[in-house]
Enzyme design. Structure first.
Site, PDB file in Angstrom:
ATOM      1  N   CYS A   7      36.405  13.756  -4.007  1.00 35.77           N
ATOM      2  CA  CYS A   7      36.813  12.683  -4.759  1.00 35.77           C
ATOM      3  C   CYS A   7      37.961  12.862  -5.696  1.00 35.77           C
ATOM      4  O   CYS A   7      38.990  11.920  -5.447  1.00 35.77           O
ATOM      5  CB  CYS A   7      35.663  12.216  -5.455  1.00 35.77           C
ATOM      6  SG  CYS A   7      34.221  11.616  -4.695  1.00 35.77           S
ATOM      7  N   LEU A  66      34.612  19.444 -20.431  1.00 33.22           N
ATOM      8  CA  LEU A  66      35.456  20.256 -21.467  1.00 33.22           C
ATOM      9  C   LEU A  66      35.186  21.723 -20.993  1.00 33.22           C
ATOM     10  O   LEU A  66      35.320  22.578 -21.965  1.00 33.22           O
ATOM     11  CB  LEU A  66      35.086  19.869 -22.699  1.00 33.22           C
ATOM     12  CG  LEU A  66      35.694  18.608 -23.332  1.00 33.22           C
ATOM     13  CD1 LEU A  66      35.364  18.683 -24.938  1.00 33.22           C
ATOM     14  CD2 LEU A  66      37.180  18.821 -23.203  1.00 33.22           C
TER      15      LEU A  66
END
Ligand SMILES: NC(=O)c1ccc[n+]([C@@H]2O[C@H](COP(=O)([O-])OP(=O)(O)OC[C@H]3O[C@@H](n4cnc5c(N)ncnc54)[C@H](O)[C@@H]3O)[C@@H](O)[C@H]2O)c1
Length: 432
Positions: free
Chosen positions: A260, A250
């Protein structure tokens, strides 16, 4: 192999996942053979050099030298009864995962006489296991088991992540193969999620997609904070303390990059659409990330007007700290956009080599040198060296001491006291 003896392990691929897997299993007492196709990589490893920057990995490889062999030969790796596939699965032009290295491993397996298990650690589309199983059967290799065992390690903390995993996922076609792979992880005291192969493959893709969603979510909240006068750092703190939500992923910033998330996000999107499903949420998550990287340019323009002829310094190139990986790093997009706007780009990173990826940028060995005479700096990667930098000195060296803190890493009040115009992501200017 006698009872109680640890099985020898073969590893295909000496990249981040392969080397960490090999080194960690060696640490757990296994004899390990790591095979790669790059002669220079194998030569480096044989002579004790580690071809990538990953904390703790050099020490681990060194400590377990006796149990580790590096090779270019397929036959050496297939001498192990359990073989991990850790080869790259980069994106193709269409966005689908390129599985050619995976198929090379499968196709190059010789006519194994002993029972063996092929364990897929590479991130692959759902359905890959079924296809590999069918290919092995068609080649008369029905006695070679197949297990999906996706890897969740993060670069920068890969060794710790491998040794202390939140969970290990094992997807097998037969109970015996699943049990054999599960047994390898017994010393790690973790939760093993046993699943069918397709679900194991999907767990990896879904976990990554969810992490990306959290990042894009908080980045959009940050953008609304900017428009409304709230501070996303406080907002994230208050939101993250809710036990149903948690604090992780967050942190608002200039978006994700790396080897990735970008490829796995697009691969899942393509996998869904190839299967006839339009994954709306994931499409939006990816688009938000693309826009987020580019918002930095708008911020710079708001402060400086036209960027033509201006010097902008990128502090950090790696997609995150503690790695030299710049694959799909936001720094690449930023540099490209800056060059397109006519700016002169300087860059500093303590380990990532930007010379090849950023031919139009001037790469500097020291952050203060990179800031000399600059019109603006963008903090791209949270390197600890930047937290420790003498920002007063930096302000003096710059033509115009403007900092866009792309990771909300620094204290705005301190930076302002040091003479900077500070602009973070989602932080109301002047209020913090
Ligand atoms: N890097 C990460 O943080 C991470 C985390 C989890 C999962 N993964 C997944 O793991 C896989 C590997 O990722 P990586 O970052 O280690 O990749 P990488 O590109 O760093 O390494 C892959 C290695 O495989 C080698 N290779 C290619 N073909 C081969 C073959 N036929 N035999 C043996 N070696 C071969 C390459 O030369 C290269 O050294 C990918 O599918 C990736 O998505 C990566």
């Amino acid at each position: 192999m006698s009872a109680g003896e640890k099985p020898k392990i073969g590893v295909f691929g000496a990249g981040w996942v392969g080397l960490v897997t090999g080194a960690c299993f060696a640490e757990l007492g296994h004899e390990v053979v790591v095979r790669d196709v790059l002669p220079e990589r194998i030569a480096a490893l044989e002579s004790g050099r580690v071809p990538l920057h990953e904390p703790e990995l050099p020490e681990l490889l060194e400590r377990n030298r006796e149990r580790l062999t590096f090779t270019l030969e397929v036959d050496d790796a297939v001498s192990a009864p359990i073989m991990f596939v850790c080869v790259g699965t980069p994106p193709t032009y269409s966005g689908d995962a390129d599985l050619s290295a995976v198929w090379t491993v499968v196709d190059q397996l010789p006519e194994l006489e002993e029972r063996a298990i092929l364990v897929m650690k590479s991130t692959v589309p759902v359905g890959t296991g079924e296809k590999v199983r069918a290919a092995l059967d068609a080649r008369g290799l029905a006695h070679v088991g197949y297990v999906s065992n996706p890897e969740f390690l993060s670069e920068g903390s890969a060794v710790r992540d491998f040794m202390h995993p939140d969970r290990v996922v094992v997807g097998a076609f037969t109970e015996a193969d699943g049990a054999a792979v599960t047994a390898l992880y017994e010393p790690l005291e973790t939760t093993v999620v046993q699943a069918d192969v397709a679900s194991a493959e999907m767990i990896k893709l879904a976990a990554n997609a969810f992490l990306m969603t959290r990042i894009s979510f908080i980045n959009e909240i940050a953008n609304v904070c900017e428009a409304t006068g709230a501070d996303v750092v406080k907002v994230a703190e208050g939101v993250g303390l809710d036990h149903r939500l948690g604090p992780h992923f967050l942190r608002a910033g200039i978006g994700w990059g790396g080897s990735c998330f970008p490829k796995d996000g697009v691969a899942l999107k393509q996998l869904a659409s190839n299967s006839g499903y339009h994954f709306q949420l994931l499409n939006a998550v990816i688009e938000v990330n693309e826009l987020q990287k580019r918002r930095v340019i708008q911020k710079l323009q708001r402060h400086l007007g036209s960027l033509r002829g201006k010097t902008v310094t990128l502090l950090g190139l790696a997609f995150k700290p503690n790695t030299d990986d710049i694959r799909e790093a936001p720094s690449l997009v930023l540099a490209g956009r800056l060059v397109a706007e006519g700016a002169e780009v300087r860059a500093w990173d303590p380990v990532a080599d930007g010379a090849v990826a950023l031919p139009r940028a001037k790469i500097c060995a020291d952050p203060l040198e990179a800031l000399e005479g600059a019109d603006a700096a963008v903090l791209v990667t949270e390197w600890h060296q930047l937290a420790e930098l003498d920002w007063r000195e930096a302000a003096k060296r710059m033509r115009n001491p403007l900092l866009i803190d792309g990771r909300n890493m620094l204290d705005p009040a301190e930076l302002r006291a040091s003479g900077f115009t500070y602009d973070g992501i989602g932080r109301a200017a002047g209020l913090v």
